[in-house]
Design an enzyme around this catalytic site. Structure first.
Site, PDB file in Angstrom:
ATOM      1  N   THR A  42      -5.199  11.962  15.859  1.00  0.00           N
ATOM      2  CA  THR A  42      -4.637  10.093  15.352  1.00  0.00           C
ATOM      3  C   THR A  42      -4.497   9.972  16.698  1.00  0.00           C
ATOM      4  O   THR A  42      -4.477  10.035  18.373  1.00  0.00           O
ATOM      5  CB  THR A  42      -3.610  10.356  14.900  1.00  0.00           C
ATOM      6  OG1 THR A  42      -2.654  11.205  15.179  1.00  0.00           O
ATOM      7  CG2 THR A  42      -4.066  11.452  13.059  1.00  0.00           C
ATOM      8  N   LYS A  82      -7.321   9.646  20.430  1.00  0.00           N
ATOM      9  CA  LYS A  82      -8.269   9.329  20.457  1.00  0.00           C
ATOM     10  C   LYS A  82      -9.141   9.097  21.498  1.00  0.00           C
ATOM     11  O   LYS A  82     -10.662   9.505  21.938  1.00  0.00           O
ATOM     12  CB  LYS A  82      -8.851   8.026  19.594  1.00  0.00           C
ATOM     13  CG  LYS A  82      -7.865   8.740  17.839  1.00  0.00           C
ATOM     14  CD  LYS A  82      -9.471   7.429  16.788  1.00  0.00           C
ATOM     15  CE  LYS A  82      -8.310   7.398  15.696  1.00  0.00           C
ATOM     16  NZ  LYS A  82      -8.769   7.586  14.246  1.00  0.00           N
ATOM     17  N   GLY A 128      -9.171  -8.677  13.684  1.00  0.00           N
ATOM     18  CA  GLY A 128      -8.163  -7.622  14.325  1.00  0.00           C
ATOM     19  C   GLY A 128      -9.654  -7.083  15.418  1.00  0.00           C
ATOM     20  O   GLY A 128     -10.765  -6.390  15.145  1.00  0.00           O
TER      21      GLY A 128
HETATM   22  P1  ATR Z   1      -6.373   0.343  15.982  1.00  0.00           P
HETATM   23  O1  ATR Z   1      -6.297   0.718  17.173  1.00  0.00           O
HETATM   24  O2  ATR Z   1      -5.490   1.075  14.936  1.00  0.00           O
HETATM   25  O3  ATR Z   1      -6.775  -1.503  15.364  1.00  0.00           O
HETATM   26  P2  ATR Z   1      -4.539  -1.640  17.624  1.00  0.00           P
HETATM   27  O4  ATR Z   1      -5.402  -1.659  18.961  1.00  0.00           O
HETATM   28  O5  ATR Z   1      -3.046  -1.702  18.019  1.00  0.00           O
HETATM   29  O6  ATR Z   1      -4.666  -0.789  16.364  1.00  0.00           O
HETATM   30  O7  ATR Z   1      -4.628  -2.978  17.006  1.00  0.00           O
HETATM   31  C1  ATR Z   1      -4.097  -3.399  16.124  1.00  0.00           C
HETATM   32  C2  ATR Z   1      -4.473  -5.038  15.759  1.00  0.00           C
HETATM   33  O8  ATR Z   1      -3.600  -5.728  14.738  1.00  0.00           O
HETATM   34  C3  ATR Z   1      -5.175  -6.136  17.354  1.00  0.00           C
HETATM   35  O9  ATR Z   1      -5.963  -6.389  16.629  1.00  0.00           O
HETATM   36  C4  ATR Z   1      -3.948  -7.622  17.216  1.00  0.00           C
HETATM   37  O10 ATR Z   1      -4.148  -8.212  17.921  1.00  0.00           O
HETATM   38  P3  ATR Z   1      -3.743  -8.397  19.415  1.00  0.00           P
HETATM   39  O11 ATR Z   1      -5.177  -7.796  20.423  1.00  0.00           O
HETATM   40  O12 ATR Z   1      -3.534  -9.972  19.967  1.00  0.00           O
HETATM   41  O13 ATR Z   1      -3.106  -7.240  19.988  1.00  0.00           O
HETATM   42  C5  ATR Z   1      -3.936  -7.219  15.500  1.00  0.00           C
HETATM   43  N1  ATR Z   1      -2.290  -7.812  15.076  1.00  0.00           N
HETATM   44  C6  ATR Z   1      -0.734  -7.052  15.287  1.00  0.00           C
HETATM   45  N2  ATR Z   1      -0.139  -8.105  14.975  1.00  0.00           N
HETATM   46  C7  ATR Z   1      -0.327  -8.743  15.074  1.00  0.00           C
HETATM   47  C8  ATR Z   1      -0.416 -10.125  14.306  1.00  0.00           C
HETATM   48  N3  ATR Z   1       1.148 -10.376  14.470  1.00  0.00           N
HETATM   49  N4  ATR Z   1      -0.862 -11.398  14.832  1.00  0.00           N
HETATM   50  C9  ATR Z   1      -2.258 -11.015  14.660  1.00  0.00           C
HETATM   51  N5  ATR Z   1      -2.549  -9.743  14.758  1.00  0.00           N
HETATM   52  C10 ATR Z   1      -1.269  -9.062  14.792  1.00  0.00           C
END
Ligand code: ATR
Length: 278
Positions: free
Chosen positions: A65, A69, A130
Site C-alpha cells: 500500500t 509502492k 489531482g
Molecule cells: P495519491 O498518490 O494517492 O494520489 P498524493 O500523492 O498524496 O496521493 O496526492 C494527493 C492529491 O490530492 C494531490 O494532487 C494533492 O494536491 P497537491 O499536489 O497540491 O498536494 C491533492 N490535494 C490534497 N489536499 C488538497 C486540497 N486541500 N486541495 C486541493 N488538492 C488537494
C-alpha cells in the site's frame, strides 16, 4: 503447474485496516483453493529486507500500500506499467526473481468499463483532479484507451506539469482555480485527490456543468459515496467509486499468485461495502 499451498500478503504499516485479506479470502473460498492471503504489518525500516526475502517468509507474492509502492518498485523488476507510474503495488516471485506491476491502472479502467460500458467512445476529453501516484496510473490507463485530451487539474501546478512532461501533449496541466471551466466539454471527471474522503474537506466542484452523458469516478472509498458521487448520481450520471477500483485492481494479483482469474461480483462488492459501512 500446481498452485497448491500458496500464500500472498498485503504489506502495510499499519496493515490491519486493509480490506485486501477479506477480498482475496472471499475468492480463495469461492474457488476452493489451497491458498492464503494475510496482512503483514512491517515497519518502514524493515520493509526492504522483508520484501527481498519474500519466499523465506512463506510468500509467493504481495501487495503493498502507499507509501511503499515506490520502494517495491525499486526492489523489484518492474514491468512497463509499473515503470510508467514509477510505483508497483503487486509483486510476485518467478524463478527466484521478484517481479512487479501496477494494477491500479486496470483497476481504474475496468471499474469504468463496468460502470459505463463503452465510455471511451464518448470520452475524447477527461478532467483528472489531482497529480499524485494514483493520478499517474489513471492517466496511463486513459491514454491507453485512446482519450486524447486530458485536463490535469492540481493545486500544485508544477506536479501536473511534471506529469504532462512525462506523458506528452495529450495531458494539459490546469490551475486548481480553473477546474470548474473544464467541465462543460468533459465526458469523464475523475477525482484522485483526498478531498471528499472521511475527515477531509469536500471537493468544491459543481457537476451541473458536465454533459448529460458524462461519467464521474472517485478513487476515495471511505465513504463509498463521496459528496461528488452523490451529486453525480442525483444528476443521473454513471459513477465508479474507489471500492470498484479496489476490487478490479485485485484481480490480476490473485490470478498471478493462485492461477485462477477471479470475477468481481455484486456479492463481493456488498461484502466489502458492509465492512466499510457507508
Ligand atoms: P495519491 O498518490 O494517492 O494520489 P498524493 O500523492 O498524496 O496521493 O496526492 C494527493 C492529491 O490530492 C494531490 O494532487 C494533492 O494536491 P497537491 O499536489 O497540491 O498536494 C491533492 N490535494 C490534497 N489536499 C488538497 C486540497 N486541500 N486541495 C486541493 N488538492 C488537494
Amino acid at each position: 503447474m500446481s498452485k497448491a499451498h500458496r500464500a500472498a500478503c498485503v504489506i502495510g504499516y499499519p496493515a490491519r485496516h486493509s480490506r485486501s485479506p477479506k477480498l482475496h479470502g472471499y475468492w480463495i473460498a469461492k474457488y476452493g483453493l489451497d491458498a492464503a492471503y494475510r496482512a503483514e504489518e512491517i515497519p518502514p525500516d524493515r520493509i526492504r529486507g522483508w520484501l527481498s526475502n519474500l519466499a523465506a517468509h512463506g510468500y509467493v507474492g504481495a501487495n503493498v500500500t502507499m507509501p511503499r509502492k515506490e520502494i517495491a518498485f525499486e526492489l523489484s523488476t518492474p514491468d512497463e506499467r509499473a515503470r510508467a507510474v514509477g510505483a508497483a503495488n503487486t509483486l510476485w516471485l518467478e524463478d527466484g526473481q521478484l517481479l512487479s506491476t501496477n494494477t491500479d491502472i486496470e483497476g481504474f479502467i475496468n471499474a469504468l468499463d463496468a460502470a459505463s460500458p463503452g465510455w471511451q467512445k464518448r470520452a475524447a476529453t477527461a478532467v483528472v483532479l489531482g497529480a499524485g501516484g494514483a493520478s499517474r496510473a489513471i492517466i496511463y490507463g486513459l491514454i491507453e484507451r485512446g482519450v486524447c485530451d486530458i485536463r490535469l487539474v492540481n493545486r500544485t501546478l508544477a506536479k501536473a506539469e511534471a506529469i504532462g512532461a512525462q506523458f506528452g501533449d495529450v495531458v494539459r496541466p490546469v490551475a486548481w482555480h480553473d477546474r470548474q471551466q473544464q467541465l462543460a466539454t468533459a465526458q469523464l471527471l475523475v477525482n484522485t485527490t483526498s478531498l471528499g474522503m472521511h475527515g477531509n474537506a469536500p471537493l468544491d466542484i459543481d457537476v451541473a456543468d458536465l454533459p448529460r452523458d458524462a461519467v464521474v469516478s472517485d478513487i476515495v472509498y471511505v465513504p463509498l459515496e463521496t459528496p461528488l458521487l452523490a451529486a453525480a448520481t442525483a444528476r443521473g450520471l454513471a459513477t465508479a467509486n474507489g471500492l470498484d477500483m479496489l476490487l478490479h485492481q485485485a484481480v490480476r494479483g490473485f490470478e498471478i499468485w493462485f492461477g485462477v482469474r477471479p470475477t468481481v461480483t455484486r456479492e463481493l462488492y456488498d461484502l466489502l461495502a458492509a465492512d466499510i459501512g457507508h
